[in-house]
Design a protein around this motif. Structure first.
Motif, PDB file in Angstrom:
ATOM      1  N   SER A 128      56.647 -71.155 123.422  1.00 22.97           N
ATOM      2  CA  SER A 128      57.821 -70.347 123.050  1.00 22.97           C
ATOM      3  C   SER A 128      57.712 -69.812 121.624  1.00 22.97           C
ATOM      4  O   SER A 128      57.187 -70.482 120.733  1.00 22.97           O
ATOM      5  CB  SER A 128      59.096 -71.186 123.174  1.00 22.97           C
ATOM      6  N   GLU A 129      58.240 -68.611 121.428  1.00 18.15           N
ATOM      7  CA  GLU A 129      58.222 -67.963 120.118  1.00 18.15           C
ATOM      8  C   GLU A 129      59.621 -67.492 119.745  1.00 18.15           C
ATOM      9  O   GLU A 129      60.480 -67.304 120.628  1.00 18.15           O
ATOM     10  CB  GLU A 129      57.242 -66.795 120.118  1.00 18.15           C
ATOM     11  N   LEU A 139      53.942 -62.709 124.312  1.00 16.46           N
ATOM     12  CA  LEU A 139      53.960 -63.481 123.075  1.00 16.46           C
ATOM     13  C   LEU A 139      53.105 -62.782 122.009  1.00 16.46           C
ATOM     14  O   LEU A 139      52.199 -61.999 122.315  1.00 16.46           O
ATOM     15  CB  LEU A 139      53.503 -64.919 123.317  1.00 16.46           C
ATOM     16  N   ARG A 140      53.389 -63.091 120.734  1.00 15.50           N
ATOM     17  CA  ARG A 140      52.799 -62.331 119.622  1.00 15.50           C
ATOM     18  C   ARG A 140      51.812 -63.101 118.770  1.00 15.50           C
ATOM     19  O   ARG A 140      51.101 -62.503 117.963  1.00 15.50           O
ATOM     20  CB  ARG A 140      53.942 -61.819 118.720  1.00 15.50           C
ATOM     21  N   THR A 141      51.768 -64.412 118.867  1.00 15.05           N
ATOM     22  CA  THR A 141      50.811 -65.182 118.080  1.00 15.05           C
ATOM     23  C   THR A 141      49.400 -64.753 118.463  1.00 15.05           C
ATOM     24  O   THR A 141      49.053 -64.737 119.640  1.00 15.05           O
ATOM     25  CB  THR A 141      50.997 -66.689 118.326  1.00 15.05           C
ATOM     26  N   GLY A 154      50.797 -66.423 113.422  1.00 12.62           N
ATOM     27  CA  GLY A 154      51.987 -66.272 114.255  1.00 12.62           C
ATOM     28  C   GLY A 154      52.947 -67.432 114.068  1.00 12.62           C
ATOM     29  O   GLY A 154      52.846 -68.200 113.113  1.00 12.62           O
ATOM     30  N   ALA A 155      53.888 -67.549 115.006  1.00 12.94           N
ATOM     31  CA  ALA A 155      54.910 -68.590 114.914  1.00 12.94           C
ATOM     32  C   ALA A 155      55.318 -69.045 116.312  1.00 12.94           C
ATOM     33  O   ALA A 155      55.249 -68.277 117.277  1.00 12.94           O
ATOM     34  CB  ALA A 155      56.130 -68.080 114.160  1.00 12.94           C
ATOM     35  N   LYS A 156      55.732 -70.298 116.411  1.00  9.99           N
ATOM     36  CA  LYS A 156      56.238 -70.879 117.646  1.00  9.99           C
ATOM     37  C   LYS A 156      57.588 -71.544 117.368  1.00  9.99           C
ATOM     38  O   LYS A 156      57.857 -71.978 116.250  1.00  9.99           O
ATOM     39  CB  LYS A 156      55.252 -71.914 118.203  1.00  9.99           C
ATOM     40  N   MET A 157      58.407 -71.617 118.399  1.00 14.16           N
ATOM     41  CA  MET A 157      59.771 -72.120 118.224  1.00 14.16           C
ATOM     42  C   MET A 157      60.144 -73.087 119.344  1.00 14.16           C
ATOM     43  O   MET A 157      59.674 -72.950 120.471  1.00 14.16           O
ATOM     44  CB  MET A 157      60.752 -70.949 118.205  1.00 14.16           C
ATOM     45  N   CYS A 172      47.917 -68.171 122.577  1.00  4.82           N
ATOM     46  CA  CYS A 172      47.636 -67.100 121.622  1.00  4.82           C
ATOM     47  C   CYS A 172      47.185 -65.849 122.356  1.00  4.82           C
ATOM     48  O   CYS A 172      46.605 -65.918 123.443  1.00  4.82           O
ATOM     49  CB  CYS A 172      46.510 -67.502 120.663  1.00  4.82           C
ATOM     50  N   GLU A 214      59.771 -75.775 114.556  1.00  5.62           N
ATOM     51  CA  GLU A 214      59.268 -74.406 114.443  1.00  5.62           C
ATOM     52  C   GLU A 214      57.896 -74.506 113.788  1.00  5.62           C
ATOM     53  O   GLU A 214      57.730 -75.160 112.759  1.00  5.62           O
ATOM     54  CB  GLU A 214      60.192 -73.555 113.585  1.00  5.62           C
ATOM     55  N   SER A 216      54.382 -72.577 112.232  1.00  3.06           N
ATOM     56  CA  SER A 216      53.856 -71.312 111.698  1.00  3.06           C
ATOM     57  C   SER A 216      52.355 -71.452 111.499  1.00  3.06           C
ATOM     58  O   SER A 216      51.851 -72.529 111.133  1.00  3.06           O
ATOM     59  CB  SER A 216      54.542 -70.954 110.381  1.00  3.06           C
TER      60      SER A 216
END
Length: 535
Positions: A128-129, A139-141, A154-157, A172, A214, A216
Motif C-alpha cells: 500500500s502507498e 503504485l509509484r515506488t 518511494g513511500a509505503k503506508m 516496486c 509509513e 520511505s
C-alpha cells in the motif's frame, strides 16, 4: 462440535497453542498494548515452538502441515486478547514470508525465510502507498536497475510490522514504461538497515501492540539478487497471495468473534438485573441465538474455503466471500456483545472494549468489503476466472543468480521475414483477427527484443478466431497461419478478448488474471509484449 476437517492431532495441537496463549501471551496484553510493541523474546519463543512455520517447508525449518493446523493456530491466536498481536503474527507467517517461500531463491530463503521461521527476524509486506490505496497496478515506488543493484525511491503506508521489521518485501515499479501498468511491478526484499530506508510508526485506534508504519525509500540500493521471482511479475504474485491473506483474515475474524460470544454468554449468565440473570431475558436470549447462528454459518463457509485452499484450489471466489462475510459478521457480533455488557463494555478494563476497537479494521485491511463485493460480482456476473501466477515461475536455486541487465538497443534494421503472410497491414482492412496478426511483424521492435528467439502459438477461439504461429529469429518476426514447430509459449483466448486487448478495452495482465487469457509461459509472453508493444 464434530467436524470433518479436524483430527485428534489437530485438537492436541489446539490445546498446546491455547495453553501458550493463555499462559505466556495474554497475561502481558495490557503491558504490550501500552508499550505499542510485541517484544522480540516472544517472537523467538514462537519460533522455538514451531508456530511461525506451520505451513512452510521443512527444509527451512517449517512443518509443512496441512492448512487446518494454521486454522487452529489462527483461531487460538485470538486468546492473546490483542487483535494487534494476531495481526503481527499473521503478517509474519502468512504474508511477509509468503512470496519468499514460493518464489524466492535458495539464497534469500537461507538468509531471511529460515530466521523468520525461527523468530529471529521480523518481516513486513510493503504494498500500500499513500496515494494509491487499492489500485495496486498503479503504485509509484520505483526500482531502477543500476549495474548489480536496484535503486529504490518511494513511500509505503499502513505497513504492519513496518517499524520493527528486519526486512520488507517491497512492491516496486521496475518497468520504466509509463504504460506498463500492472505488467511493470516486481517484488524486492529490502534489508531495513540499508541506508536511505526510514520508517515512522503510526498511531491507530486499535491494534495497539502491533507496529504499523509509513515507510520511505530514498536512493535505497538493493542487490539485484534480492529480486523475488521474476522481474515485472510482482503484480500477479500479489494478486494470488491476496487469497491466503483474505482467508487468514476470515479465520481470525471468526475466531475472535467466537471468543467474544463465549465470554459474553458467560457474563450474561452470571450478571443479574431485576433479581435474575441477564441471560433469562428473552430479548437477549434471542439475540444470542441469532448471533450464534450467523457465526456458525460463517464458520462453515470459512472452513470450506480453507479446505479448498488446502486442496490447492485457486479459490478467489470463496476467499473473497469468506473475507467479506467473516469480517462483517465479526463487527456485528462484537458490537452486539459489547451491548450486552452495558456500561462495563465501554470500560478499558473489559477485554470486549479492546476487541470492539480491534475488529473494526477487519473490513478494511487486506481489501475492503467494497473490493470483495466487486471481485465476487465479476465472478458471478461476468464469468471471470483466475489463474495461478506462481505456477509459471521457475524456482531459483542460488541466491547469486540475478536477472540479466538490459541489453543495449540495436541500430540494425530488421530484415524481412521468410515467407510471412504479409509484412504490412492494408490501411483499409477491417479490424479483424487476421488483420491484427498480419500486422504484427511491422510492430516488432528489435531494439526491445535484443537476442530473443521464440516460437509462439496463438490458439484463438470463438467467432472470427483462428490459429497462428509467430516466429522471432535473428532480429526478424514473421507470422503464419496454423500451428507450426515446437512452441516456447502457447496462448489461448477468445477472438473477442484478443480484439479487446488490442483496442485497449482490457489490459492483457487483467485478462490473464481473470482467466480470459491463458499463457503456458509467462516470461516468454512478457518478452513478446515488450517486443511488440504499440508506440
Amino acid at each position: 462440535m464434530k467436524s470433518p476437517y479436524f483430527t485428534i492431532e489437530h485438537e492436541v495441537f489446539r490445546d498446546g497453542v491455547r495453553k501458550f496463549m493463555e499462559e505466556e501471551v495474554a497475561p502481558n496484553a495490557d503491558q504490550w498494548e501500552r508499550d505499542r510493541m510485541v517484544p522480540r523474546e516472544i517472537w523467538r519463543r514462537m519460533g522455538e515452538l514451531g508456530y511461525l512455520g506451520i505451513h512452510h517447508e521443512e527444509a527451512w525449518g517449517g512443518s509443512e502441515a496441512d492448512f487446518f493446523y494454521s486454522v487452529v493456530f489462527l483461531e487460538e491466536l485470538q486468546r492473546s486478547n490483542m487483535g494487534g498481536f494476531s495481526a503481527a503474527v499473521s503478517v509474519q507467517e502468512y504474508m511477509a514470508t509468503a512470496h519468499l517461500a514460493k518464489a524466492g531463491s535458495d539464497g534469500l530463503k537461507k538468509a531471511w525465510l529460515e530466521p523468520a521461521i525461527a523468530g529471529g527476524k521480523i518481516g513486513a509486506i510493503a504494498i500500500s502507498e499513500p496515494d494509491v490505496g487499492s489500485d495496486v497496478a498503479n503504485l509509484r515506488t520505483r526500482a531502477v536497475r543500476d549495474g548489480d543493484h536496484y535503486v529504490i525511491n518511494g513511500a509505503k503506508m499502513f505497513i504492519t510490522n513496518g517499524f520493527y521489521a528486519d526486512f520488507a518485501v517491497v512492491a516496486c515499479r521496475t518497468n520504466p514504461d509509463p504504460e506498463a501498468g500492472a505488467a511493470g511491478i516486481s517484488l524486492i526484499l529490502v534489508d531495513t538497515t540499508t541506508p536511505g530506508f526510514r520508517a515512522r510508526k503510526l498511531d491507530k485506534i486499535g491494534w495497539h501492540c502491533s507496529d504499523t508504519a509509513e515507510m520511505s525509500f530514498e536512493d535505497v540500493r538493493v542487490p539485484v539478487t534480492n529480486l523475488i521471482g521474476l522481474e515485472n511479475q510482482g503484480f500477479y504474485y500479489i494478486m494470488e497471495s491476496f487469497q491466503l491473506e483474505r482467508l487468514v483474515a476470515a479465520v481470525a475474524s471468526v475466531g475472535g468473534a467466537q471468543l467474544c460470544l463465549d465470554r459474553t454468554i458467560d457474563y450474561i449468565q452470571n450478571r443479574k438485573a431485576f433479581n435474575r440473570p441477564v441471560a433469562r431475558f428473552q430479548t437477549i436470549r434471542h439475540e444470542i441465538a441469532e448471533l450464534a447462528t450467523e457465526l456458525e454459518a460463517t464458520r462453515q463457509l470459512v472452513y470450506h474455503t480453507a479446505w479448498l485452499y488446502d486442496q490447492g484450489e485457486m479459490a478467489v471466489r470463496e476467499c473473497s466471500m469468506a473475507k467479506l462475510k467473516a469480517t462483517e459478521v465479526a463487527n456485528h457480533v462484537i458490537d452486539r456483545c459489547l451491548q450486552c455488557f452495558g456500561g462495563y463494555g465501554y470500560m478499558e478494563e473489559y477485554p470486549i472494549a479492546r476487541a470492539y476497537r480491534d475488529a473494526r479494521v477487519g473490513t478494511i485491511a487486506g481489501g475492503t468489503s467494497a473490493i470483495m463485493r466487486e471481485i465476487i460480482a465479476k465472478i458471478e456476473l461476468d464469468d471471470t476466472r483466475y489463474n495461478s501466477a506462481y505456477a509459471a515461475t521457475p524456482t531459483k536455486k542460488s541466491g547469486d543468480e540475478a536477472p540479466p541487465a538490459p541489453k543495449p538497443a540495436s541500430a540494425e534494421t530488421p530484415a524481412a521475414a521468410e515467407q510471412p503472410i504479409a509484412q504490412t497491414q492494408v490501411a483499409t482492412d477491417p479490424v479483424t483477427l487476421n488483420a491484427l496478426f498480419l500486422a504484427l511483424p511491422d510492430r516488432f521492435k528489435e531494439d526491445r527484443a535484443g537476442a530473443w528467439r521464440s516460437v509462439i502459438h496463438f490458439d484463438i477461439g470463438g467467432d472470427g478466431g483462428g490459429r497462428f504461429t509467430l516466429s522471432v529469429e535473428d532480429g526478424t518476426a514473421s507470422v503464419r497461419e496454423g500451428l507450426h514447430g515446437e512452441a516456447k509459449c502457447i496462448v489461448e483466448t477468445e477472438a473477442d478478448t484478443f480484439l479487446d486487448m488490442e483496442s485497449g478495452k482490457i489490459a492483457p495482465e487483467m485478462a490473464f488474471m481473470s482467466g480470459q487469457l491463458r499463457v503456458s509461459n509467462i516470461p516468454e509472453m512478457m518478452t513478446f509484449m515488450k517486443a511488440f508493444h504499440r508506440g
